[in-house]
Each structure stands twice: as structure tokens, then as C-alpha cells.
Design an enzyme around this catalytic site. Structure first.
Site, PDB file in Angstrom:
ATOM      1  N   LYS A  83     -56.154 -47.502 -28.978  1.00  0.00           N
ATOM      2  CA  LYS A  83     -56.778 -48.631 -29.080  1.00  0.00           C
ATOM      3  C   LYS A  83     -58.329 -48.036 -29.495  1.00  0.00           C
ATOM      4  O   LYS A  83     -58.719 -46.918 -29.582  1.00  0.00           O
ATOM      5  CB  LYS A  83     -57.972 -48.765 -27.749  1.00  0.00           C
ATOM      6  CG  LYS A  83     -58.176 -50.431 -27.119  1.00  0.00           C
ATOM      7  CD  LYS A  83     -58.498 -50.175 -25.934  1.00  0.00           C
ATOM      8  CE  LYS A  83     -59.124 -51.059 -25.392  1.00  0.00           C
ATOM      9  NZ  LYS A  83     -59.563 -51.816 -24.256  1.00  0.00           N
TER      10      LYS A  83
HETATM   11  C1  E4P Z   1     -60.368 -54.688 -23.032  1.00  0.00           C
HETATM   12  O1  E4P Z   1     -59.219 -53.789 -23.473  1.00  0.00           O
HETATM   13  C2  E4P Z   1     -61.313 -54.151 -22.272  1.00  0.00           C
HETATM   14  O2  E4P Z   1     -61.459 -53.437 -21.699  1.00  0.00           O
HETATM   15  C3  E4P Z   1     -61.754 -55.603 -21.240  1.00  0.00           C
HETATM   16  O3  E4P Z   1     -60.847 -56.903 -21.010  1.00  0.00           O
HETATM   17  C4  E4P Z   1     -63.526 -55.786 -21.551  1.00  0.00           C
HETATM   18  O4  E4P Z   1     -64.054 -56.774 -20.356  1.00  0.00           O
HETATM   19  P1  E4P Z   1     -65.384 -56.389 -20.302  1.00  0.00           P
HETATM   20  O5  E4P Z   1     -66.067 -57.312 -20.702  1.00  0.00           O
HETATM   21  O6  E4P Z   1     -64.811 -56.888 -18.107  1.00  0.00           O
HETATM   22  O7  E4P Z   1     -66.027 -55.328 -20.357  1.00  0.00           O
END
Ligand code: E4P
Length: 218
Positions: A83
């Protein structure tokens, strides 16, 4: 639609994997910190439970350091999706890794323009954050609709739309209606999908009426 869970909690992942509905896992540095565990250990644990893509995020923001981290992370499992953030450096790393056959999930996407760049960089997944857009009074789901339309216009784009930062079951339903390929949500939101008060009410009535028959199926 593929279901990923957005957590680094191995107990939650085991529990959801047992339903047979789990297609992958996403993590981020905040979720790793919340787990209180060693990054490499927890990712390797997750990869041993889930066959589908497991997203593990680089921590650096500069190209060279990010690439070095990505090269390390991708050795942690055959199903790793590295990522990277949606920055110029992140997309350079994305292009390099995807050219070498590694899955890349481009994260922190907040505009259709960014999603176009990620697709051109060969990302396996683009992660638009709907909840964080809603949080600032912007329409997160409108971004999903825009990206789905744009990607549909260019069949040569292989990038899957991975709806992230999900806060409620309706984000998932709306994403499915738009044809998004994947959603990732916290475990509780996935569990909320099962719930309907009429299901509970109807089931209670069936259980009571069945007792009245005095019968047993087995
Ligand atoms: C996606 O890969 C992220 O880890 C995640 O969905 C972020 O979500 P949040 O806005 O609830 O932290």
C-alpha cells in the site's frame, strides 16, 4: 463485490474468515499501531489466514525509502498488496512494483483526478476514502460513482475500485449499486450487514410457532 476487512486484529480476521465471506484484508499504520503488535509478525499472521490480497502500507514518504520498504514488505507473503500513498513518489513506486508483478493498493485517494493517475501507474487497487470525505461535508459516494464511470470508459485500466473509509452498511450497498469491485470496512460494519429487525422478529415468531408443533427435525 469482494469483501475486505479493514483491521489488523487477528482475532477479528479469524472470526470473519470463518464465515467464508472474506476476500482480503487492508491495514494501515494507524491500525498496526492500534494492534500493539510487530508489523511484520501481524502481516505474516494475516497472510496465513487469508488467501486474498493483504494490504500492508509503507511508512516513508520519500521515493527511495518507500521503495526500499515496499521491497521488504512484498517478501512477507505471496498475497501481499503493497500500500502506497497517492503522492508522486507513491505512484512512482506503484509503477515500478506493478511492472514487476506485485499488487499495489494506492491509498488516501480523494479525487477522480488522483484515481486516473493511479490507474495509469498500474495500481491493482485504488482506495477512495468515502467516510473521510463525508466527515468534511463532501459527498464520498459521488467520488465512487465518478471513478467507476471513468474506469468503465477505459477497459484497458485494470485497477479495481476499493471503497475505503466505510462507516455504515449503506456505504457498502451504494458501492455495490455503482459496481465498485471491492469494499473494505471495519468488522462491525460487515456484521451490521446481517441485521434487520424484521428478520429478528420473524425468526422469534417461527421459533415460538415451531415449539407449538411439538416436533423435532432430527
Ligand atoms: C483503507 O484501506 C483504510 O485503511 C481505511 O479504510 C481508512 O478508514 P478510516 O477513515 O475509518 O480510518
Amino acid at each position: 463485490m469482494k469483501f475486505f476487512v479493514d483491521t489488523a486484529d487477528i482475532n477479528e480476521i479469524n472470526d470473519l474468515a470463518a464465515t467464508g465471506l472474506l476476500d482480503g484484508v487492508t491495514t494501515n499504520p494507524s491500525l498496526i499501531a492500534k494492534s500493539g503488535r510487530d508489523f511484520k509478525e501481524v502481516i505474516k499472521d494475516i497472510c496465513s489466514v487469508v488467501d486474498g490480497p493483504v494490504s500492508a502500507e509503507v511508512a516513508s514518504t520519500e521515493y527511495d525509502a518507500m521503495l526500499a520498504e515496499a521491497n521488504e514488505i512484498r517478501t512477507w507473503g505471496d498475497n501481499i498488496a503493497v500500500k502506497v500513498p497517492l503522492t508522486e513518489a507513491g505512484l512512482k513506486v506503484c509503477k515500478q512494483l506493478s511492472d514487476e508483478g506485485t499488487m499495489v493498493n494506492v491509498t488516501l485517494c480523494f479525487s477522480a483526478a488522483q484515481a486516473i493517475l493511479a490507474a495509469k501507474a498500474g495500481a491493482s487497487f485504488i482506495s477512495p476514502f468515502v467516510g473521510r470525505l463525508d466527515d468534511i461535508s463532501s459527498d464520498g459516494m459521488r467520488l465512487i460513482a465518478e471513478i467507476c464511470t471513468i474506469y468503465d470508459n477505459y477497459p484497458q485500466f485494470d485497477t479495481e475500485v476499493l471503497v475505503a473509509s466505510i462507516r455504515s452498511p449503506m456505504h457498502i450497498v451504494e458501492s455495490a449499486k455503482m459496481g465498485a469491485h471491492v469494499m473494505t470496512s471495519p468488522p462491525d460494519v460487515i456484521r451490521a450487514l446481517y441485521k434487520h429487525p424484521l428478520t429478528d422478529k420473524g425468526l422469534a415468531a417461527f421459533v415460538e410457532d415451531w415449539k407449538k408443533t411439538g416436533q423435532s427435525i432430527l
